[in-house]
Design a protein around this motif. Structure first.
Motif, PDB file in Angstrom:
ATOM      1  N   GLY A 176      10.625   6.674  -5.224  1.00 10.93           N
ATOM      2  CA  GLY A 176       9.841   6.346  -6.413  1.00 10.93           C
ATOM      3  C   GLY A 176       9.139   7.541  -7.034  1.00 10.93           C
ATOM      4  N   SER A 177       8.493   8.351  -6.208  1.00  4.66           N
ATOM      5  CA  SER A 177       7.730   9.484  -6.755  1.00  4.66           C
ATOM      6  C   SER A 177       8.658  10.479  -7.453  1.00  4.66           C
ATOM      7  N   HIS A 178       9.847  10.686  -6.899  1.00  8.29           N
ATOM      8  CA  HIS A 178      10.810  11.625  -7.509  1.00  8.29           C
ATOM      9  C   HIS A 178      11.412  11.051  -8.793  1.00  8.29           C
ATOM     10  N   MET A 179      11.675   9.756  -8.793  1.00  5.48           N
ATOM     11  CA  MET A 179      12.265   9.151  -9.983  1.00  5.48           C
ATOM     12  C   MET A 179      11.231   8.946 -11.097  1.00  5.48           C
ATOM     13  N   LYS A 180       9.969   8.835 -10.727  1.00  2.00           N
ATOM     14  CA  LYS A 180       8.912   8.833 -11.752  1.00  2.00           C
ATOM     15  C   LYS A 180       8.884  10.192 -12.455  1.00  2.00           C
ATOM     16  N   LYS A 181       9.140  11.233 -11.669  1.00  2.00           N
ATOM     17  CA  LYS A 181       9.216  12.595 -12.238  1.00  2.00           C
ATOM     18  C   LYS A 181      10.408  12.672 -13.198  1.00  2.00           C
ATOM     19  N   LEU A 182      11.528  12.063 -12.809  1.00  2.00           N
ATOM     20  CA  LEU A 182      12.698  12.022 -13.697  1.00  2.00           C
ATOM     21  C   LEU A 182      12.325  11.352 -15.027  1.00  2.00           C
ATOM     22  N   LEU A 183      11.615  10.235 -14.953  1.00  2.00           N
ATOM     23  CA  LEU A 183      11.192   9.538 -16.178  1.00  2.00           C
ATOM     24  C   LEU A 183      10.326  10.441 -17.046  1.00  2.00           C
ATOM     25  N   SER A 184       9.367  11.120 -16.428  1.00  2.00           N
ATOM     26  CA  SER A 184       8.462  11.950 -17.226  1.00  2.00           C
ATOM     27  C   SER A 184       9.172  13.178 -17.796  1.00  2.00           C
ATOM     28  N   GLU A 185      10.117  13.742 -17.035  1.00  2.00           N
ATOM     29  CA  GLU A 185      10.886  14.886 -17.548  1.00  2.00           C
ATOM     30  C   GLU A 185      11.741  14.443 -18.739  1.00  2.00           C
ATOM     31  N   PHE A 186      12.339  13.262 -18.635  1.00  2.00           N
ATOM     32  CA  PHE A 186      13.142  12.740 -19.738  1.00  2.00           C
ATOM     33  C   PHE A 186      12.281  12.517 -20.976  1.00  2.00           C
TER      34      PHE A 186
ATOM     35  N   GLN B 290      15.812  19.353 -16.085  1.00  2.00           N
ATOM     36  CA  GLN B 290      15.062  18.952 -14.898  1.00  2.00           C
ATOM     37  C   GLN B 290      15.367  17.495 -14.531  1.00  2.00           C
ATOM     38  N   ALA B 291      15.478  16.652 -15.554  1.00  2.00           N
ATOM     39  CA  ALA B 291      15.791  15.237 -15.309  1.00  2.00           C
ATOM     40  C   ALA B 291      17.176  15.110 -14.668  1.00  2.00           C
ATOM     41  N   ARG B 292      18.127  15.876 -15.186  1.00  2.00           N
ATOM     42  CA  ARG B 292      19.491  15.856 -14.619  1.00  2.00           C
ATOM     43  C   ARG B 292      19.486  16.306 -13.167  1.00  2.00           C
ATOM     44  N   SER B 293      18.723  17.344 -12.891  1.00  2.00           N
ATOM     45  CA  SER B 293      18.658  17.883 -11.530  1.00  2.00           C
ATOM     46  C   SER B 293      18.213  16.800 -10.539  1.00  2.00           C
ATOM     47  N   LEU B 294      17.202  16.013 -10.927  1.00  2.00           N
ATOM     48  CA  LEU B 294      16.728  14.931 -10.063  1.00  2.00           C
ATOM     49  C   LEU B 294      17.765  13.822  -9.933  1.00  2.00           C
ATOM     50  N   GLN B 295      18.431  13.500 -11.059  1.00  2.00           N
ATOM     51  CA  GLN B 295      19.458  12.455 -11.007  1.00  2.00           C
ATOM     52  C   GLN B 295      20.619  12.890 -10.118  1.00  2.00           C
ATOM     53  N   PHE B 296      21.022  14.150 -10.224  1.00  2.00           N
ATOM     54  CA  PHE B 296      22.130  14.649  -9.409  1.00  2.00           C
ATOM     55  C   PHE B 296      21.777  14.642  -7.916  1.00  2.00           C
ATOM     56  N   LYS B 297      20.511  14.930  -7.598  1.00  2.03           N
ATOM     57  CA  LYS B 297      20.076  14.888  -6.195  1.00  2.03           C
ATOM     58  C   LYS B 297      20.195  13.457  -5.662  1.00  2.03           C
TER      59      LYS B 297
ATOM     60  N   ASP C 283       0.832  -1.214   0.000  1.00  2.00           N
ATOM     61  CA  ASP C 283       0.000   0.000   0.000  1.00  2.00           C
ATOM     62  C   ASP C 283       0.861   1.256   0.000  1.00  2.00           C
ATOM     63  N   TYR C 284       1.951   1.225   0.762  1.00  2.00           N
ATOM     64  CA  TYR C 284       2.866   2.375   0.808  1.00  2.00           C
ATOM     65  C   TYR C 284       3.464   2.649  -0.573  1.00  2.00           C
ATOM     66  N   LEU C 285       3.930   1.603  -1.240  1.00  2.00           N
ATOM     67  CA  LEU C 285       4.539   1.777  -2.568  1.00  2.00           C
ATOM     68  C   LEU C 285       3.547   2.394  -3.551  1.00  2.00           C
ATOM     69  N   ILE C 286       2.309   1.907  -3.508  1.00  2.00           N
ATOM     70  CA  ILE C 286       1.305   2.379  -4.467  1.00  2.00           C
ATOM     71  C   ILE C 286       0.874   3.809  -4.153  1.00  2.00           C
ATOM     72  N   THR C 287       0.490   4.053  -2.904  1.00  2.00           N
ATOM     73  CA  THR C 287      -0.126   5.343  -2.570  1.00  2.00           C
ATOM     74  C   THR C 287       0.889   6.463  -2.361  1.00  2.00           C
ATOM     75  N   THR C 288       2.038   6.151  -1.743  1.00  2.00           N
ATOM     76  CA  THR C 288       3.020   7.209  -1.442  1.00  2.00           C
ATOM     77  C   THR C 288       4.035   7.386  -2.557  1.00  2.00           C
ATOM     78  N   GLN C 289       4.477   6.296  -3.163  1.00  2.00           N
ATOM     79  CA  GLN C 289       5.535   6.393  -4.175  1.00  2.00           C
ATOM     80  C   GLN C 289       5.027   6.264  -5.617  1.00  2.00           C
ATOM     81  N   GLY C 290       3.815   5.782  -5.794  1.00  2.00           N
ATOM     82  CA  GLY C 290       3.289   5.614  -7.153  1.00  2.00           C
ATOM     83  C   GLY C 290       4.005   4.524  -7.925  1.00  2.00           C
ATOM     84  N   VAL C 291       4.542   3.544  -7.193  1.00  3.57           N
ATOM     85  CA  VAL C 291       5.257   2.425  -7.824  1.00  3.57           C
ATOM     86  C   VAL C 291       4.331   1.213  -7.837  1.00  3.57           C
ATOM     87  N   ASN C 292       4.146   0.619  -9.020  1.00  2.65           N
ATOM     88  CA  ASN C 292       3.132  -0.418  -9.182  1.00  2.65           C
ATOM     89  C   ASN C 292       3.673  -1.784  -9.595  1.00  2.65           C
TER      90      ASN C 292
END
Length: 307
Positions: free
Chosen positions: A224-234, A241-248, A36-45
């Motif tokens: 997960g939620s931040h790296m999903k953003k990286l995927l969508s920015e890419f 923006q994708a680089r900024s997330l990867q560097f973080k 439940d945590y993965l799905i609701t908080t991180q958006g990882v399915n």
């Protein structure tokens, strides 16, 4: 096996930690809340169970079956895919776990190379994988490439040559190595129904540039939620923006490495971030000193503004 009915494995896949009690026994009660945590908080399915992050090679066959069953049962109707890692140093045990994965309705199985008696060539590794795959011919099969831990330096791209003739259920590679040339050649020689997934989280963006179909990693449990953003920015072409997330993420992992980043520390960090009761790691991995977990969590909060 009808390829048309299969869903291709893409996007982020969390390599799950195995919850233990304080006494070091498998803690099945925590798996439902974890999903439940993965799905609701991180958006990882999608999840990858009993792998390196899950301390799979430190578990008994009976424990691995119990865990695989519970992950599949609790994820049913909630998650897109549950991939069960069934690799062992023993071919017979790997076949046993593969057959069990079919029985419990896993969406795929993955197999790492044996690491005590090591295959010395692509041919011997292919033969080993083929023998595991024959125990579960109807389930999508993935090779788990992790040369840094197995010591098996057979290029994954060499392994792919003619593999579908030997393993009709072959559907891709979890590539957890840092050799981006080998990774690129896997992508270059992939089939449309295969998934080549990258497993070195801190280099995800480089792998996406080479054509990765997705990624499997431990940090996607809590990033997960931040790296999903990286995927969508890419995907949108927003490389800055994708680089900024990867560097973080790289900064977080660099900090963690300085205090000693292993499965035990990573597991404790996940517990700190998620509030889940994951327990200690299993020996020979040592428990994480609380001060290290707190230090990494503070860095995490600073970098990703989690309050």
């Amino acid at each position: 096996m009808a390829q048309s009915t299969e869903k291709k494995l893409t996007g982020l896949v969390a390599a799950t930690f195995t919850p233990f009690t304080a006494q070091g026994e498998v803690n099945l009660a925590e798996i439902g809340p974890y999903i439940d945590y993965l799905i609701t908080t991180q958006g990882v399915n999608s999840i990858f169970v009993n792998g390196t992050t899950g301390e799979g090679m430190s578990l008994s066959v009976a424990e691995r079956k119990l865990l695989a069953e519970e992950w599949c049962r609790k994820a049913k109707g909630k998650m897109e895919q549950v991939i069960i890692h069934v690799g062992c140093t023993s071919l017979k045990e790997s076949q046993e776990l593969a057959r069990h994965a079919v029985e419990i309705g896993a969406d795929g199985i993955a197999v790492i190379s044996p690491s005590f008696f090591k295959p010395r060539s692509a041919e011997s590794l292919r033969a080993y994988l083929q023998n595991v795959a024959t125990a579960a011919p109807t389930v999508p099969f993935y090779y788990y490439h992790l040369p840094g831990l197995t010591g098996v330096n057979v290029p994954a791209s060499d392994l792919l040559e003619g593999i579908e003739t030997l393993i009709p259920s072959f559907r891709g590679v979890k590539f957890s190595g840092s050799d981006l040339m080998d990774f690129g050649q896997c992508i270059n020689h992939t089939q449309p129904h295969w998934s080549v997934l990258y497993g070195v989280d801190e280099q995800l963006l480089a792998a996406l540039a080479l054509g990765a179909h997705g990624a499997v990693g431990s940090t996607y449990n809590y990033l997960g939620s931040h790296m999903k953003k990286l995927l969508s920015e890419f995907e949108s072409g927003n490389l800055e923006q994708a680089r900024s997330l990867q560097f973080k993420m790289q900064e977080l992992i660099s900090h963690a490495v300085k205090v000693g980043f292993d499965v035990g520390v990573n597991k404790q960090l996940m517990a700190e971030v998620s509030g889940l009761q994951l327990g200690p790691p299993r020996l020979p991995i040592m428990p994480c000193p609380k001060v290290h977990a707190v230090s990494i969590k503070q860095k995490y909060q600073h970098l990703f503004s989690v309050h």
